[in-house]
Design a protein around this motif. Structure first.
Motif, PDB file in Angstrom:
ATOM      1  N   ALA A 246       0.831  -1.202   0.000  1.00  0.00           N
ATOM      2  CA  ALA A 246       0.000   0.000   0.000  1.00  0.00           C
ATOM      3  C   ALA A 246       0.861   1.245   0.000  1.00  0.00           C
ATOM      4  N   PRO A 247       0.338   2.356  -0.504  1.00  0.00           N
ATOM      5  CA  PRO A 247       1.062   3.627  -0.348  1.00  0.00           C
ATOM      6  C   PRO A 247       1.131   3.990   1.127  1.00  0.00           C
ATOM      7  N   GLU A 248       2.093   4.809   1.471  1.00  0.00           N
ATOM      8  CA  GLU A 248       2.334   5.135   2.878  1.00  0.00           C
ATOM      9  C   GLU A 248       1.092   5.678   3.576  1.00  0.00           C
ATOM     10  N   SER A 249       0.320   6.497   2.878  1.00  0.00           N
ATOM     11  CA  SER A 249      -0.860   7.113   3.498  1.00  0.00           C
ATOM     12  C   SER A 249      -1.860   6.060   3.959  1.00  0.00           C
ATOM     13  N   GLU A 250      -1.999   4.967   3.220  1.00  0.00           N
ATOM     14  CA  GLU A 250      -2.920   3.901   3.588  1.00  0.00           C
ATOM     15  C   GLU A 250      -2.278   2.908   4.554  1.00  0.00           C
ATOM     16  N   LEU A 251      -0.973   2.757   4.437  1.00  0.00           N
ATOM     17  CA  LEU A 251      -0.236   1.788   5.239  1.00  0.00           C
ATOM     18  C   LEU A 251      -0.446   2.011   6.733  1.00  0.00           C
ATOM     19  N   PHE A 252      -0.273   3.257   7.180  1.00  0.00           N
ATOM     20  CA  PHE A 252      -0.383   3.561   8.604  1.00  0.00           C
ATOM     21  C   PHE A 252      -1.837   3.564   9.079  1.00  0.00           C
ATOM     22  N   VAL A 253      -2.763   3.952   8.213  1.00  0.00           N
ATOM     23  CA  VAL A 253      -4.185   3.906   8.580  1.00  0.00           C
ATOM     24  C   VAL A 253      -4.610   2.471   8.849  1.00  0.00           C
ATOM     25  N   ASP A 254      -4.229   1.555   7.960  1.00  0.00           N
ATOM     26  CA  ASP A 254      -4.570   0.144   8.157  1.00  0.00           C
ATOM     27  C   ASP A 254      -3.946  -0.403   9.434  1.00  0.00           C
ATOM     28  N   PHE A 255      -2.712   0.012   9.712  1.00  0.00           N
ATOM     29  CA  PHE A 255      -2.016  -0.466  10.913  1.00  0.00           C
ATOM     30  C   PHE A 255      -2.709   0.029  12.177  1.00  0.00           C
ATOM     31  N   LEU A 256      -3.047   1.307  12.208  1.00  0.00           N
ATOM     32  CA  LEU A 256      -3.688   1.868  13.395  1.00  0.00           C
ATOM     33  C   LEU A 256      -5.098   1.314  13.595  1.00  0.00           C
ATOM     34  N   ASN A 257      -5.747   0.909  12.497  1.00  0.00           N
ATOM     35  CA  ASN A 257      -7.090   0.331  12.590  1.00  0.00           C
ATOM     36  C   ASN A 257      -7.052  -1.184  12.767  1.00  0.00           C
ATOM     37  N   ASN A 258      -5.844  -1.710  13.045  1.00  0.00           N
ATOM     38  CA  ASN A 258      -5.665  -3.126  13.368  1.00  0.00           C
ATOM     39  C   ASN A 258      -5.983  -4.070  12.206  1.00  0.00           C
ATOM     40  N   LYS A 259      -5.860  -3.564  10.970  1.00  0.00           N
ATOM     41  CA  LYS A 259      -6.046  -4.431   9.807  1.00  0.00           C
ATOM     42  C   LYS A 259      -4.781  -5.220   9.496  1.00  0.00           C
TER      43      LYS A 259
ATOM     44  N   ALA B 255       1.609  -5.745  11.633  1.00  0.00           N
ATOM     45  CA  ALA B 255       2.894  -5.059  11.561  1.00  0.00           C
ATOM     46  C   ALA B 255       3.028  -4.403  10.197  1.00  0.00           C
ATOM     47  N   ILE B 256       3.957  -3.460  10.082  1.00  0.00           N
ATOM     48  CA  ILE B 256       4.202  -2.804   8.806  1.00  0.00           C
ATOM     49  C   ILE B 256       5.694  -2.627   8.578  1.00  0.00           C
ATOM     50  N   LEU B 257       6.091  -2.676   7.314  1.00  0.00           N
ATOM     51  CA  LEU B 257       7.447  -2.337   6.896  1.00  0.00           C
ATOM     52  C   LEU B 257       7.339  -0.979   6.226  1.00  0.00           C
ATOM     53  N   ALA B 258       7.929   0.047   6.859  1.00  0.00           N
ATOM     54  CA  ALA B 258       7.674   1.425   6.458  1.00  0.00           C
ATOM     55  C   ALA B 258       8.962   2.197   6.206  1.00  0.00           C
ATOM     56  N   ALA B 259       8.816   3.304   5.488  1.00  0.00           N
ATOM     57  CA  ALA B 259       9.967   4.153   5.153  1.00  0.00           C
ATOM     58  C   ALA B 259      10.008   5.412   6.013  1.00  0.00           C
ATOM     59  N   ARG B 260       9.251   5.408   7.101  1.00  0.00           N
ATOM     60  CA  ARG B 260       9.310   6.504   8.074  1.00  0.00           C
ATOM     61  C   ARG B 260       8.892   5.984   9.434  1.00  0.00           C
ATOM     62  N   PRO B 261       9.287   6.661  10.509  1.00  0.00           N
ATOM     63  CA  PRO B 261       8.825   6.260  11.842  1.00  0.00           C
ATOM     64  C   PRO B 261       7.390   6.723  12.077  1.00  0.00           C
ATOM     65  N   MET B 262       6.812   6.310  13.168  1.00  0.00           N
ATOM     66  CA  MET B 262       5.478   6.770  13.531  1.00  0.00           C
ATOM     67  C   MET B 262       5.541   8.217  13.994  1.00  0.00           C
ATOM     68  N   THR B 263       4.474   8.962  13.741  1.00  0.00           N
ATOM     69  CA  THR B 263       4.387  10.335  14.228  1.00  0.00           C
ATOM     70  C   THR B 263       3.913  10.326  15.677  1.00  0.00           C
ATOM     71  N   SER B 264       4.027  11.473  16.333  1.00  0.00           N
ATOM     72  CA  SER B 264       3.568  11.574  17.719  1.00  0.00           C
ATOM     73  C   SER B 264       2.060  11.340  17.822  1.00  0.00           C
ATOM     74  N   LYS B 265       1.307  11.774  16.825  1.00  0.00           N
ATOM     75  CA  LYS B 265      -0.140  11.551  16.830  1.00  0.00           C
ATOM     76  C   LYS B 265      -0.466  10.067  16.695  1.00  0.00           C
ATOM     77  N   GLU B 266       0.287   9.371  15.875  1.00  0.00           N
ATOM     78  CA  GLU B 266       0.067   7.935  15.718  1.00  0.00           C
ATOM     79  C   GLU B 266       0.435   7.179  16.988  1.00  0.00           C
ATOM     80  N   GLU B 267       1.504   7.600  17.625  1.00  0.00           N
ATOM     81  CA  GLU B 267       1.879   6.996  18.905  1.00  0.00           C
ATOM     82  C   GLU B 267       0.786   7.209  19.945  1.00  0.00           C
ATOM     83  N   GLU B 268       0.245   8.405  19.984  1.00  0.00           N
ATOM     84  CA  GLU B 268      -0.811   8.725  20.941  1.00  0.00           C
ATOM     85  C   GLU B 268      -2.078   7.909  20.660  1.00  0.00           C
ATOM     86  N   PHE B 269      -2.385   7.707  19.373  1.00  0.00           N
ATOM     87  CA  PHE B 269      -3.556   6.910  19.000  1.00  0.00           C
ATOM     88  C   PHE B 269      -3.427   5.497  19.568  1.00  0.00           C
TER      89      PHE B 269
END
Length: 326
Positions: free
Chosen positions: A77-90, A93-107
């Motif tokens: 998936a493109p990065e924008s969808e990759l993290f959404v799916d991860f945070l929504n428990n779909k 785990a993910i293999l990503a080209a950036r770390p999590m943001t502070s908002k994602e950590e808080e979520f």
């Protein structure tokens, strides 16, 4: 184009501890809770940044050859969808080209969940051009003008090359586009010269057919010299050479995204590859993390033309000398 005076090769020294062996070898029995996943068996769904697809496919193939009871489903998936799916428990785990943001950590904290981050390695963003294009390098100023849309025609740089510049990338939510926008402070909307396609393969094919195009891709699509598909791609296009930031004292020449220059951080558009896992127990997603960070996974990454994160790398420079005349 700059030609290296001396060939540089890269050597890998694997001095990893026993953590990988312990993680994979322990907890091999299914959990009584009903979750039958172990570090080397069961089923799990993992998300992968689409710009990292060639690397992920090779790593997965090796892992499943070693552990045939492991069934890993990968969602590219493109990065924008990759993290959404991860945070929504779909995905677990993910293999990503950036770390999590502070908002994602808080979520995750709000959802009473936590993520384990594993450094995997480093790759880069490559700019590719048509085989007929003689404009093979970009200064820092040219990169800034290109990505902010200030320059729209090749003739501004080269009077013998005219035509509208076409900058193509794989997706509006791509990690490569996001890093370009961050690096050069590009604000939406994108310049008129930018166009989104559907995949990295589409980008390579478009550049092959269009003399005025510049493609933005993850370098792992063209870095593995042992891969026949990669060699085919490299027969179709050229890779541009970029000057690093003027803040670097050694910025007196340009560099291509070769392995040695990524390791030296001479090439400017480098990315860190991370594996982010939210498994609550030691299951298959955790086992795959150990494999990626372990000796075999890191060697695969090295052979793919990238830089491993968990093993020392030594650069060796061979100087050639002219034989003395008597």
């Amino acid at each position: 184009m700059y030609k290296a005076r001396y060939p540089i090769i890269i050597c890998l020294l694997l001095f990893l501890g026993m953590i990988t062996t312990v993680i994979i070898s322990c907890d091999q029995t299914p959990a009584k809770s009903g979750n039958t996943s172990t570090p080397t068996s069961g089923e799990v769904t993992i998300g992968v940044d689409a710009t990292l697809q060639p690397l992920a496919q090779e790593e997965l193939s090796s892992f499943q050859a070693s552990y045939p009871s492991a069934k890993i489903k990968i969602l590219y998936a493109p990065e924008s969808e990759l993290f959404v799916d991860f945070l929504n428990n779909k995905t677990s785990a993910i293999l990503a080209a950036r770390p999590m943001t502070s908002k994602e950590e808080e979520f995750l904290r709000q959802s009473k969940s936590a993520a384990t981050k594993t450094r995997i390695g480093f790759d880069a963003i490559a700019l590719i051009i048509n085989k007929s294009n003689l404009d093979t390098e970009l200064t820092v100023a040219q990169q800034q003008d290109l990505f902010t849309g200030k320059i729209t025609d090749w003739s501004i740089w080269n009077k013998s090359h005219s035509g509208k510049i076409q900058v193509v990338f794989d997706h509006q939510g791509s990690s490569t586009l996001r890093q370009i926008m961050d690096s050069f402070k590009v604000s939406p909307p994108l310049p008129s010269t930018f166009s989104a396609l559907k995949s990295n393969e589409d980008v390579i094919a478009f550049v092959e057919k269009n003399p005025n195009a510049i493609g933005i891709i993850g370098v792992n699509w063209i870095s593995n010299q042992h891969d026949a598909k990669v060699n085919h791609f490299m027969d179709q296009v050229k890779v541009m050479s970029l000057y690093p930031s003027v803040a670097q004292a050694e910025a007196v020449r340009s560099y291509k995204p070769y392995q040695a220059y990524i390791a030296q951080k001479s090439y400017p558009l480098i990315r860190r590859i991370s594996y982010i896992n939210r498994e609550a127990r030691t299951g298959l997603a955790t086992g795959f993390a150990a494999f990626l960070a372990g000796p075999i996974g890191q060697t695969i990454l090295l052979k793919a033309g990238l830089i491993p994160a968990n093993a020392p790398v030594r650069l060796v420079e061979f100087k050639t000398s002219t034989p003395k005349t008597k």
